[in-house]
Write a protein that holds these residues in place. Structure first.
Motif, PDB file in Angstrom:
ATOM      1  N   CYS A  22     131.023  57.641  78.209  1.00 38.59           N
ATOM      2  CA  CYS A  22     129.880  57.702  79.040  1.00 38.59           C
ATOM      3  C   CYS A  22     128.761  56.643  77.850  1.00 38.59           C
ATOM      4  O   CYS A  22     128.848  55.149  78.830  1.00 38.59           O
ATOM      5  N   ARG A  23     129.693  56.086  76.703  1.00 37.08           N
ATOM      6  CA  ARG A  23     128.203  55.220  76.238  1.00 37.08           C
ATOM      7  C   ARG A  23     129.352  53.804  76.723  1.00 37.08           C
ATOM      8  O   ARG A  23     128.154  52.460  77.161  1.00 37.08           O
ATOM      9  N   HIS A  24     129.886  53.631  76.612  1.00 39.82           N
ATOM     10  CA  HIS A  24     131.030  52.174  76.871  1.00 39.82           C
ATOM     11  C   HIS A  24     130.952  51.850  78.699  1.00 39.82           C
ATOM     12  O   HIS A  24     130.277  50.864  79.476  1.00 39.82           O
ATOM     13  N   GLN A  25     130.634  52.877  79.994  1.00 43.90           N
ATOM     14  CA  GLN A  25     130.361  52.901  81.303  1.00 43.90           C
ATOM     15  C   GLN A  25     128.648  52.901  80.568  1.00 43.90           C
ATOM     16  O   GLN A  25     128.053  52.107  82.398  1.00 43.90           O
ATOM     17  N   LEU A  26     127.857  53.239  80.368  1.00 47.49           N
ATOM     18  CA  LEU A  26     126.347  53.106  80.160  1.00 47.49           C
ATOM     19  C   LEU A  26     126.325  51.283  79.698  1.00 47.49           C
ATOM     20  O   LEU A  26     125.515  50.224  80.056  1.00 47.49           O
ATOM     21  N   ALA A  27     126.933  51.175  78.710  1.00 46.38           N
ATOM     22  CA  ALA A  27     127.142  49.676  78.235  1.00 46.38           C
ATOM     23  C   ALA A  27     127.474  47.817  79.267  1.00 46.38           C
ATOM     24  O   ALA A  27     126.877  47.937  80.249  1.00 46.38           O
ATOM     25  N   LEU A  28     128.232  48.817  80.357  1.00 45.11           N
ATOM     26  CA  LEU A  28     128.990  48.050  81.595  1.00 45.11           C
ATOM     27  C   LEU A  28     127.683  48.343  82.924  1.00 45.11           C
ATOM     28  O   LEU A  28     127.877  46.896  82.603  1.00 45.11           O
ATOM     29  N   TYR A  29     127.321  49.227  82.389  1.00 38.60           N
ATOM     30  CA  TYR A  29     125.933  49.723  84.249  1.00 38.60           C
ATOM     31  C   TYR A  29     124.891  48.493  83.364  1.00 38.60           C
ATOM     32  O   TYR A  29     124.593  47.575  83.956  1.00 38.60           O
ATOM     33  N   GLU A  30     124.793  48.452  82.247  1.00 36.61           N
ATOM     34  CA  GLU A  30     123.319  47.703  81.430  1.00 36.61           C
ATOM     35  C   GLU A  30     123.425  46.117  81.729  1.00 36.61           C
ATOM     36  O   GLU A  30     123.156  45.087  82.566  1.00 36.61           O
ATOM     37  N   ASN A  31     125.126  45.090  81.896  1.00 35.83           N
ATOM     38  CA  ASN A  31     125.394  43.920  81.657  1.00 35.83           C
ATOM     39  C   ASN A  31     125.574  43.587  82.723  1.00 35.83           C
ATOM     40  O   ASN A  31     124.885  42.871  83.360  1.00 35.83           O
ATOM     41  N   GLU A  32     126.006  44.965  83.835  1.00 39.65           N
ATOM     42  CA  GLU A  32     125.716  44.455  85.064  1.00 39.65           C
ATOM     43  C   GLU A  32     123.870  44.107  85.814  1.00 39.65           C
ATOM     44  O   GLU A  32     124.106  43.925  86.688  1.00 39.65           O
ATOM     45  N   PHE A  33     123.559  44.747  85.537  1.00 41.14           N
ATOM     46  CA  PHE A  33     121.719  45.039  85.772  1.00 41.14           C
ATOM     47  C   PHE A  33     121.151  43.678  85.783  1.00 41.14           C
ATOM     48  O   PHE A  33     120.373  43.189  86.119  1.00 41.14           O
ATOM     49  N   GLU A  34     121.599  43.284  84.053  1.00 34.80           N
ATOM     50  CA  GLU A  34     121.177  42.025  83.246  1.00 34.80           C
ATOM     51  C   GLU A  34     121.530  41.106  84.222  1.00 34.80           C
ATOM     52  O   GLU A  34     120.885  40.257  84.786  1.00 34.80           O
ATOM     53  N   GLU A  35     122.810  41.097  84.271  1.00 35.35           N
ATOM     54  CA  GLU A  35     123.084  40.106  85.217  1.00 35.35           C
ATOM     55  C   GLU A  35     122.351  40.109  87.332  1.00 35.35           C
ATOM     56  O   GLU A  35     122.361  39.124  87.129  1.00 35.35           O
TER      57      GLU A  35
END
Length: 114
Positions: A22-35
């Motif tokens: 879940c943390r890894h998926q959250l980090a992916l979502y945060e990166n995508e959100f920033e991009e």
């Protein structure tokens, strides 16, 4: 061995736990959100520049149309003046023809002897 234990791999070495997943998926979502936010900001800047370019083009078009209207008015005046001059020229030609006719009547015709 229970068959449900076969599917449970949480304790295996090197396998992420559900929390880590879940943390890894959250980090992916945060990166995508920033991009996506960065791309949105860039596109907004481009849109702003396009709006400015459009406003400048409209201003230039309006100036060109004003100049065109002025030149069209000048052209109309010149054409009117040319028409008046042609009318005067035709009147003067008729008057000159009439005067020539009068002169020809006053001047005796010379006789040519062969």
């Amino acid at each position: 061995m229970n068959s449900s234990d076969i599917e449970n791999t949480d304790d295996w070495l090197g396998c992420p736990t559900p929390l880590e997943t879940c943390r890894h998926q959250l980090a992916l979502y945060e990166n995508e959100f920033e991009e996506l936010n960065l791309q949105l900001r860039q596109e907004r800047e481009r849109i702003f520049k396009l709006v400015e370019m459009h406003a400048e083009a409209v201003r230039q078009r309006d100036e060109a149309m004003a100049t065109l209207r002025e030149k069209a008015a000048e052209t109309a005046k010149i054409r009117r003046k040319m028409h008046d001059q042609r009318t005067s020229e035709n009147a003067y030609k008729k008057e000159a023809e009439a005067l020539r006719g009068m002169l020809e009547g006053l001047i005796p015709q010379t006789k040519t002897i062969y």
